[in-house]
Write a protein that holds these residues in place. Sequence first.
Motif, PDB file in Angstrom:
ATOM      1  N   ILE A 218      61.073  40.095  -3.256  1.00 23.74           N
ATOM      2  CA  ILE A 218      60.608  39.283  -4.379  1.00 23.74           C
ATOM      3  C   ILE A 218      59.113  39.102  -4.208  1.00 23.74           C
ATOM      4  CG2 ILE A 218      60.866  37.102  -5.608  1.00 23.74           C
ATOM      5  CD1 ILE A 218      63.602  36.823  -4.200  1.00 23.74           C
ATOM      6  N   TYR A 219      58.340  39.607  -5.101  1.00 25.46           N
ATOM      7  CA  TYR A 219      56.903  39.729  -4.874  1.00 25.46           C
ATOM      8  C   TYR A 219      56.196  38.401  -4.642  1.00 25.46           C
ATOM      9  CZ  TYR A 219      55.508  37.997  -9.475  1.00 25.46           C
ATOM     10  OH  TYR A 219      55.280  37.203 -10.556  1.00 25.46           O
ATOM     11  N   ASP A 220      56.702  37.309  -5.244  1.00 27.63           N
ATOM     12  CA  ASP A 220      55.958  36.054  -5.165  1.00 27.63           C
ATOM     13  C   ASP A 220      56.615  35.022  -4.263  1.00 27.63           C
ATOM     14  OD1 ASP A 220      58.142  35.548  -6.735  1.00 27.63           O
ATOM     15  OD2 ASP A 220      57.057  34.436  -8.276  1.00 27.63           O
ATOM     16  N   PHE A 221      57.555  35.441  -3.418  1.00 25.03           N
ATOM     17  CA  PHE A 221      58.208  34.462  -2.555  1.00 25.03           C
ATOM     18  C   PHE A 221      57.261  34.089  -1.422  1.00 25.03           C
ATOM     19  CE2 PHE A 221      61.322  32.505   0.199  1.00 25.03           C
ATOM     20  CZ  PHE A 221      62.177  31.906  -0.709  1.00 25.03           C
ATOM     21  N   ASN A 222      57.105  32.790  -1.178  1.00 23.67           N
ATOM     22  CA  ASN A 222      56.104  32.291  -0.243  1.00 23.67           C
ATOM     23  C   ASN A 222      56.282  32.822   1.170  1.00 23.67           C
ATOM     24  OD1 ASN A 222      55.602  29.860   1.871  1.00 23.67           O
ATOM     25  ND2 ASN A 222      53.973  29.984   0.344  1.00 23.67           N
ATOM     26  N   SER A 223      55.171  33.180   1.823  1.00 27.47           N
ATOM     27  CA  SER A 223      55.227  33.796   3.152  1.00 27.47           C
ATOM     28  C   SER A 223      55.702  32.822   4.227  1.00 27.47           C
ATOM     29  CB  SER A 223      53.863  34.366   3.538  1.00 27.47           C
ATOM     30  OG  SER A 223      52.878  33.346   3.546  1.00 27.47           O
ATOM     31  N   ASN A 224      55.288  31.549   4.151  1.00 28.19           N
ATOM     32  CA  ASN A 224      55.751  30.571   5.140  1.00 28.19           C
ATOM     33  C   ASN A 224      57.266  30.376   5.056  1.00 28.19           C
ATOM     34  OD1 ASN A 224      53.537  29.693   6.740  1.00 28.19           O
ATOM     35  ND2 ASN A 224      52.734  28.521   5.013  1.00 28.19           N
ATOM     36  N   SER A 225      57.775  30.300   3.844  1.00 25.79           N
ATOM     37  CA  SER A 225      59.226  30.140   3.665  1.00 25.79           C
ATOM     38  C   SER A 225      59.968  31.349   4.229  1.00 25.79           C
ATOM     39  CB  SER A 225      59.550  29.965   2.179  1.00 25.79           C
ATOM     40  OG  SER A 225      58.933  28.811   1.649  1.00 25.79           O
ATOM     41  N   LYS A 226      59.426  32.543   4.007  1.00 24.38           N
ATOM     42  CA  LYS A 226      60.060  33.760   4.547  1.00 24.38           C
ATOM     43  C   LYS A 226      60.038  33.766   6.068  1.00 24.38           C
ATOM     44  CE  LYS A 226      57.655  36.745   2.162  1.00 24.38           C
ATOM     45  NZ  LYS A 226      57.160  38.036   1.622  1.00 24.38           N
ATOM     46  N   LEU A 227      58.953  33.288   6.665  1.00 23.29           N
ATOM     47  CA  LEU A 227      58.864  33.284   8.126  1.00 23.29           C
ATOM     48  C   LEU A 227      59.819  32.265   8.742  1.00 23.29           C
ATOM     49  CD1 LEU A 227      55.041  33.780   8.692  1.00 23.29           C
ATOM     50  CD2 LEU A 227      56.888  35.383   9.251  1.00 23.29           C
ATOM     51  N   ILE A 228      60.107  31.187   8.041  1.00 21.40           N
ATOM     52  CA  ILE A 228      61.143  30.248   8.502  1.00 21.40           C
ATOM     53  C   ILE A 228      62.480  30.978   8.603  1.00 21.40           C
ATOM     54  CG2 ILE A 228      62.532  28.244   7.821  1.00 21.40           C
ATOM     55  CD1 ILE A 228      59.931  27.075   6.603  1.00 21.40           C
ATOM     56  N   ILE A 229      62.780  31.754   7.579  1.00 26.62           N
ATOM     57  CA  ILE A 229      64.036  32.515   7.551  1.00 26.62           C
ATOM     58  C   ILE A 229      64.075  33.545   8.672  1.00 26.62           C
ATOM     59  CG2 ILE A 229      65.342  34.190   6.158  1.00 26.62           C
ATOM     60  CD1 ILE A 229      64.084  32.523   3.708  1.00 26.62           C
ATOM     61  N   LEU A 230      62.947  34.207   8.921  1.00 24.21           N
ATOM     62  CA  LEU A 230      62.886  35.251   9.932  1.00 24.21           C
ATOM     63  C   LEU A 230      62.881  34.696  11.354  1.00 24.21           C
ATOM     64  CD1 LEU A 230      62.517  38.323  10.535  1.00 24.21           C
ATOM     65  CD2 LEU A 230      60.037  37.900  10.461  1.00 24.21           C
ATOM     66  N   GLN A 231      62.262  33.540  11.568  1.00 26.47           N
ATOM     67  CA  GLN A 231      61.969  33.096  12.935  1.00 26.47           C
ATOM     68  C   GLN A 231      62.697  31.831  13.376  1.00 26.47           C
ATOM     69  OE1 GLN A 231      57.674  32.741  13.149  1.00 26.47           O
ATOM     70  NE2 GLN A 231      57.338  34.932  12.844  1.00 26.47           N
ATOM     71  N   HIS A 232      63.647  31.314  12.588  1.00 25.64           N
ATOM     72  CA  HIS A 232      64.248  30.033  12.968  1.00 25.64           C
ATOM     73  C   HIS A 232      65.125  30.118  14.216  1.00 25.64           C
ATOM     74  CE1 HIS A 232      67.458  31.718  10.358  1.00 25.64           C
ATOM     75  NE2 HIS A 232      68.306  30.953  11.044  1.00 25.64           N
ATOM     76  N   HIS A 233      65.411  31.337  14.713  1.00 21.90           N
ATOM     77  CA  HIS A 233      66.151  31.485  15.974  1.00 21.90           C
ATOM     78  C   HIS A 233      65.262  31.974  17.122  1.00 21.90           C
ATOM     79  CE1 HIS A 233      70.184  30.439  14.753  1.00 21.90           C
ATOM     80  NE2 HIS A 233      70.107  31.248  13.697  1.00 21.90           N
ATOM     81  N   GLU A 234      63.962  32.042  16.904  1.00 18.60           N
ATOM     82  CA  GLU A 234      63.055  32.368  18.000  1.00 18.60           C
ATOM     83  C   GLU A 234      62.894  31.146  18.900  1.00 18.60           C
ATOM     84  OE1 GLU A 234      62.199  35.289  18.591  1.00 18.60           O
ATOM     85  OE2 GLU A 234      62.012  36.420  16.714  1.00 18.60           O
ATOM     86  N   ARG A 235      62.529  31.386  20.166  1.00 13.96           N
ATOM     87  CA  ARG A 235      62.381  30.306  21.141  1.00 13.96           C
ATOM     88  C   ARG A 235      60.977  30.284  21.727  1.00 13.96           C
ATOM     89  NH1 ARG A 235      67.473  30.487  25.239  1.00 13.96           N
ATOM     90  NH2 ARG A 235      65.693  30.071  26.608  1.00 13.96           N
ATOM     91  N   ILE A 236      60.553  29.110  22.136  1.00 18.13           N
ATOM     92  CA  ILE A 236      59.214  28.950  22.704  1.00 18.13           C
ATOM     93  C   ILE A 236      59.013  29.861  23.916  1.00 18.13           C
ATOM     94  CG2 ILE A 236      57.642  27.306  23.825  1.00 18.13           C
ATOM     95  CD1 ILE A 236      58.013  26.859  20.835  1.00 18.13           C
ATOM     96  N   ASP A 237      60.084  30.068  24.706  1.00 18.25           N
ATOM     97  CA  ASP A 237      59.954  30.881  25.923  1.00 18.25           C
ATOM     98  C   ASP A 237      60.103  32.381  25.668  1.00 18.25           C
ATOM     99  OD1 ASP A 237      62.657  31.093  25.420  1.00 18.25           O
ATOM    100  OD2 ASP A 237      63.307  30.129  27.275  1.00 18.25           O
ATOM    101  N   GLY A 238      60.295  32.765  24.411  1.00 17.79           N
ATOM    102  CA  GLY A 238      60.378  34.188  24.073  1.00 17.79           C
ATOM    103  C   GLY A 238      61.755  34.794  24.223  1.00 17.79           C
ATOM    104  N   LEU A 239      62.787  33.964  24.465  1.00 17.67           N
ATOM    105  CA  LEU A 239      64.146  34.492  24.677  1.00 17.67           C
ATOM    106  C   LEU A 239      65.032  34.331  23.442  1.00 17.67           C
ATOM    107  CD1 LEU A 239      64.823  33.297  28.355  1.00 17.67           C
ATOM    108  CD2 LEU A 239      64.024  35.529  27.544  1.00 17.67           C
ATOM    109  N   GLY A 240      64.409  34.072  22.294  1.00 21.46           N
ATOM    110  CA  GLY A 240      65.186  33.967  21.070  1.00 21.46           C
ATOM    111  C   GLY A 240      65.344  35.311  20.376  1.00 21.46           C
ATOM    112  N   TYR A 241      65.749  35.271  19.115  1.00 22.87           N
ATOM    113  CA  TYR A 241      65.913  36.511  18.333  1.00 22.87           C
ATOM    114  C   TYR A 241      65.423  36.264  16.915  1.00 22.87           C
ATOM    115  CZ  TYR A 241      70.289  34.437  16.459  1.00 22.87           C
ATOM    116  OH  TYR A 241      71.224  33.635  15.844  1.00 22.87           O
ATOM    117  N   PRO A 242      65.087  37.304  16.143  1.00 27.68           N
ATOM    118  CA  PRO A 242      65.408  38.719  16.391  1.00 27.68           C
ATOM    119  C   PRO A 242      64.370  39.487  17.214  1.00 27.68           C
ATOM    120  CG  PRO A 242      64.495  38.469  14.191  1.00 27.68           C
ATOM    121  CD  PRO A 242      64.608  37.081  14.755  1.00 27.68           C
ATOM    122  N   TYR A 243      63.148  38.958  17.384  1.00 34.22           N
ATOM    123  CA  TYR A 243      62.079  39.757  18.001  1.00 34.22           C
ATOM    124  C   TYR A 243      61.628  39.254  19.372  1.00 34.22           C
ATOM    125  CZ  TYR A 243      61.717  42.005  13.449  1.00 34.22           C
ATOM    126  OH  TYR A 243      61.999  42.698  12.294  1.00 34.22           O
ATOM    127  N   GLY A 244      62.121  38.112  19.802  1.00 37.87           N
ATOM    128  CA  GLY A 244      61.750  37.609  21.120  1.00 37.87           C
ATOM    129  C   GLY A 244      60.286  37.229  21.233  1.00 37.87           C
TER     130      GLY A 244
END
Length: 369
Positions: A218-244
């Motif tokens: 969706i061309y106009d979907f906000n980038s911060n909102s998308k990053l919440i969706i992408l990164q809400h399972h990441e962890r401060i110590d780098g052991l989260g997912y999907p990208y660690g």
Amino acid sequence: MRLVPIECVKEDSLLGKTIYDIEGRTLLKPGVKLTTSLISKIKELNIFSLYIVDDYSDYEIEDIIKPELRQKAIKTIRQTFTDIERVSLAHDFKKRSISDYSKKEQDYFASINSISEELLDNILSNKHLLVSLVDIKNMDSYTYQHSVNVAVLSLVLGISLKLPKYKLIELCTGALLHDIGKTFIDSGILQKPGRLTEYEFSIIKQHPIKGYDFLSSIYDFNSNSKLIILQHHERIDGLGYPYGIKDNKINYMAKISSIADVYDALTSDRPYKRAMCPGQALEYLMANTGTFFDYELVKVFSRVLVPFPNGTIVSLSNGEIGIVEENFPNFPLRPSIKVLKSIDKNNIGSHINLLDELSIVISDIEYST
């Protein structure tokens, strides 16, 4: 009123909060006397906990948002997820303008933004920015109720951090849709009642990417909102997912939503796991700062949370049982307690201020008193 596991609800207790069906329609209103047959019917709805009013709990616990707005938000999320799930078999994430969507889909996106603004305005209208209510979830609509709770908790934390309004809207939108990628995951895996296999968990771990990719189309979907969706399972110590990724590589608003996501999940009943009491969930967050969660954000979150609302019956580390009578700002785990049961009869009716009695802590919530 107080929150009680349904197996601990005594006959003739009064219902404290409205029970809704999966469509958001009222099934039972507050004040209904809970008979044995009625309790059995509630169990059949896959509702595992209830707010009740009894001799110990004449305190009112207010939701931070209006009940009708909560139901409206849940309905909007359910309709959005259901429609996306219906068309998700194509998995076509090519770049599209909003004009490529059907009128129905465009209405959903507009509704999500509208709900975000309503939730924010409703929370800002509160005199006290404190969260004390655990939402009662029907297991059949858990994902939608959870999404709304994560949005509300994220907003409360974001407001306390003095984020500007436009960022709060972005935060709320991302939080409402943080699990949208699960619409592209096999429901058999999502709804499995037991422990997931390693392979099944690897499939689950794809949902942030799938949600991000879908909304990136969706061309106009906000980038911060998308990053919440992408990164809400990441962890401060780098052991989260999907990208660690770790610490400052993680979007600030994703860190906020991560705290809200875990707190609501821990305090929710599931078919395979009973809810953790709010105090224990807060202790979990505190114990995992610097590994799972950002320390400063958890510290602020703890200031706006009331894990033991007035009227909660608790067991204490000294063996006594009491009822919470007063909470203090910035000290969520140290309320004032009135003693209900004690080996020393002279202590019954006395008050213990846990801010002063530092050697005593709350051990657990009591339900069968």
